[in-house]
Design a protein around this motif. Structure first.
Motif, mmCIF file in Angstrom:
data_model
loop_
_atom_site.group_PDB
_atom_site.id
_atom_site.type_symbol
_atom_site.label_atom_id
_atom_site.label_comp_id
_atom_site.label_asym_id
_atom_site.label_seq_id
_atom_site.Cartn_x
_atom_site.Cartn_y
_atom_site.Cartn_z
ATOM 1 N N THR A 87 6.163 -2.776 8.025
ATOM 2 C CA THR A 87 6.263 -3.371 6.884
ATOM 3 C C THR A 87 4.712 -3.885 6.423
ATOM 4 O OG1 THR A 87 7.052 -5.448 7.835
ATOM 5 C CG2 THR A 87 8.476 -4.097 6.719
ATOM 6 N N LEU A 88 3.726 -3.440 7.055
ATOM 7 C CA LEU A 88 2.382 -3.842 7.107
ATOM 8 C C LEU A 88 1.867 -3.862 5.773
ATOM 9 C CD1 LEU A 88 0.700 -2.344 10.428
ATOM 10 C CD2 LEU A 88 1.727 -4.689 10.174
ATOM 11 N N PHE A 89 1.919 -2.747 5.103
ATOM 12 C CA PHE A 89 1.453 -2.681 3.395
ATOM 13 C C PHE A 89 2.189 -3.718 2.741
ATOM 14 C CE2 PHE A 89 1.402 -0.920 -0.815
ATOM 15 C CZ PHE A 89 -0.058 -0.742 -0.723
ATOM 16 N N GLU A 90 3.585 -3.836 2.952
ATOM 17 C CA GLU A 90 4.312 -4.660 2.092
ATOM 18 C C GLU A 90 3.772 -6.093 2.363
ATOM 19 O OE1 GLU A 90 8.990 -5.933 1.292
ATOM 20 O OE2 GLU A 90 8.469 -4.310 2.818
ATOM 21 N N THR A 91 3.498 -6.348 3.839
ATOM 22 C CA THR A 91 3.162 -7.634 4.147
ATOM 23 C C THR A 91 1.761 -7.951 3.151
ATOM 24 O OG1 THR A 91 4.085 -7.446 6.261
ATOM 25 C CG2 THR A 91 2.260 -9.073 5.927
ATOM 26 N N VAL A 92 0.807 -7.164 3.156
ATOM 27 C CA VAL A 92 -0.294 -7.684 2.458
ATOM 28 C C VAL A 92 0.058 -7.704 0.856
ATOM 29 C CG1 VAL A 92 -2.555 -6.516 1.709
ATOM 30 C CG2 VAL A 92 -1.500 -6.104 3.709
ATOM 31 N N LYS A 114 -3.633 3.195 4.452
ATOM 32 C CA LYS A 114 -2.986 3.062 3.010
ATOM 33 C C LYS A 114 -3.525 1.673 2.630
ATOM 34 C CE LYS A 114 1.098 2.760 0.310
ATOM 35 N NZ LYS A 114 2.594 2.720 0.327
ATOM 36 N N ILE A 115 -3.559 0.457 3.457
ATOM 37 C CA ILE A 115 -4.006 -0.799 3.137
ATOM 38 C C ILE A 115 -5.989 -0.673 2.947
ATOM 39 C CG2 ILE A 115 -4.487 -3.204 4.195
ATOM 40 C CD1 ILE A 115 -1.902 -2.696 5.561
ATOM 41 N N LYS A 116 -6.375 0.128 3.571
ATOM 42 C CA LYS A 116 -7.834 0.202 3.678
ATOM 43 C C LYS A 116 -8.131 0.950 2.348
ATOM 44 C CE LYS A 116 -9.313 -0.531 8.369
ATOM 45 N NZ LYS A 116 -10.021 -0.038 9.551
ATOM 46 N N ALA A 117 -7.286 1.795 1.986
ATOM 47 C CA ALA A 117 -7.546 2.699 0.673
ATOM 48 C C ALA A 117 -7.164 1.807 -0.326
ATOM 49 C CB ALA A 117 -6.661 3.910 0.784
#
Length: 389
Positions: free
Chosen positions: A214-219, A282-285
């Motif tokens: 859930t890292l992307f969702e966390t951001v 995905k987060i960095k993009a």
């Protein structure tokens, strides 16, 4: 790999006092401490960061915590405890001493807000012109939001490990995220009403098995709170083999057997590395409004190595933290690393900061650290200080 993204400077620049303090800190860390590093006697004149682990008490039970986690040194019977609380008047005496040096004060725990006189103590630090950074799970933010804003606290770093169910599971406490979120929003509301830029609100995420998916969702969730920045840690860990080598070096060079590394022993083989790497990419993009800093700043293809080879330092070496930083434990003991509080050099209830910072034990540690291969101890291989800043 070591540099902080430039977008992180924008929120810091909203606080001119913090800019001056961090500029002073950059000089003492990257210039003065490296000059002192060359001295054979282990002395230093570069002190900038005063780190206070202000209490051992915590209302959360995070599985990967080296203090209160499953193998944490405060949670198991086989290791010494790092516990206690220093009277507030002692801390005020310390602040009176270091105030003219314009140090940056970093406060952590346990949970800092469980130290009852925390709020008046931080307000006293601000009266003395110091910059203050606090790491918290958010438990005291809503209750103290007005005094925090009115007194111009500088930085509050709030644990934020995922969406509600995930965060609460990581923290071992139902309702943990709701408490933190209410506190953040209360401060954000008051800042807007009072036209204040302080405090800067930053959230901290540590990757674990519980939140790896859930890292992307966390951001995304953090962005809804309008925070000033977000740091994602790949997490501290080590293994028994590294710990034994680490212990042998401590015994030979410092005459003690360290224990704190045992709190970081963790099996990372069950992590889904491909999933973590995919989300990091995905987060960095994605162009988030919130600056996101990964510590360390790994390339996606390096993530597997990070978790499978804990002895790999990725080229980081020559730790200079003991040359510009002093760490104080809950009982007042001064140590050479807040996360490995094995080697005690004094106590603030018995000696002044000036006396402790260059006493024989502190200089002994610096000399021992410098004499190690690449200027680091084996268990330092996942240190966020070494690899992040």
């Amino acid at each position: 790999m070591r540099r902080i993204p430039t977008q992180f400077f924008t929120p810091v620049c909203r606080n001119p006092q913090l800019v001056k303090s961090f500029s002073r800190g950059a000089y003492r860390q990257f210039v003065k401490s490296r000059m002192d590093y060359r001295k054979d006697d282990g002395s230093s004149s570069a002190l900038w960061l005063l780190s206070l682990r202000i209490t051992h008490r915590c209302n959360h039970r995070c599985a990967i915590c080296a203090q209160w986690g499953k193998v944490g040194y405060n949670a198991t019977a086989s290791t010494p405890k790092v516990a206690g609380e220093v009277p507030v008047e002692v801390y005020k005496k310390v602040i009176d001493e270091v105030g003219p040096k314009k140090l940056h004060v970093y406060i952590t725990g346990g949970e800092p807000f469980l130290y009852e006189p925390l709020v008046p103590l931080v307000n006293y630090m601000k009266e003395k012109g110091l910059t203050v950074q606090i790491v918290t799970n958010g438990v005291g933010l809503e209750k103290n939001a007005e005094t925090i804003v009115d007194n111009g606290w500088d930085m509050i770093c709030v644990s934020f490990d995922g969406p509600k169910e995930v965060h609460d599971k990581c923290r071992g406490v139902p309702g943990a995220l709701e408490t933190a979120t209410r506190g953040i929003m209360a401060i954000q509301k008051l800042k807007k009403e009072k036209h204040s830029k302080k405090p800067g609100i930053y959230v901290i995420t540590t990757i674990s098995k519980n939140n790896e998916s859930t890292l992307f969702e966390t951001v995304q969730e953090a962005e809804k709170l309008g925070v000033d920045g977000m740091t994602v840690y790949y997490s501290w860990f080590t293994n028994e083999s590294i710990g034994q080598v680490h212990s042998k070096i401590y015994e030979e060079k410092l005459g003690i057997t360290p224990f704190a590394w045992k709190g970081y022993v963790r099996d990372t083989s069950n992590l889904n590395i491909d999933l973590i790497a995919e989300q990091v990419k995905k987060i960095k993009a994605q162009k988030f409004r919130t600056p996101v800093l990964f510590v360390p700043n790994l390339k996606p293809e390096e993530i597997k190595t990070y978790y499978s080879e804990p002895e790999n330092f990725f080229g980081y070496k020559k730790c200079v933290s003991p040359w510009f930083q002093l760490d104080v434990m809950p009982n007042g003991d001064t140590v050479t690393c807040r996360d490995f509080p094995d080697f005690v050099t004094g106590n603030i209830m018995e000696s002044s900061i000036t006396e402790i910072y260059n006493n024989e034990k502190h200089r002994q540690f610096r000399r021992a650290l410098k004499s190690c291969d690449n200027g680091v101890f084996p268990a330092c291989s996942r240190c966020c200080g070494l690899m992040g800043y």
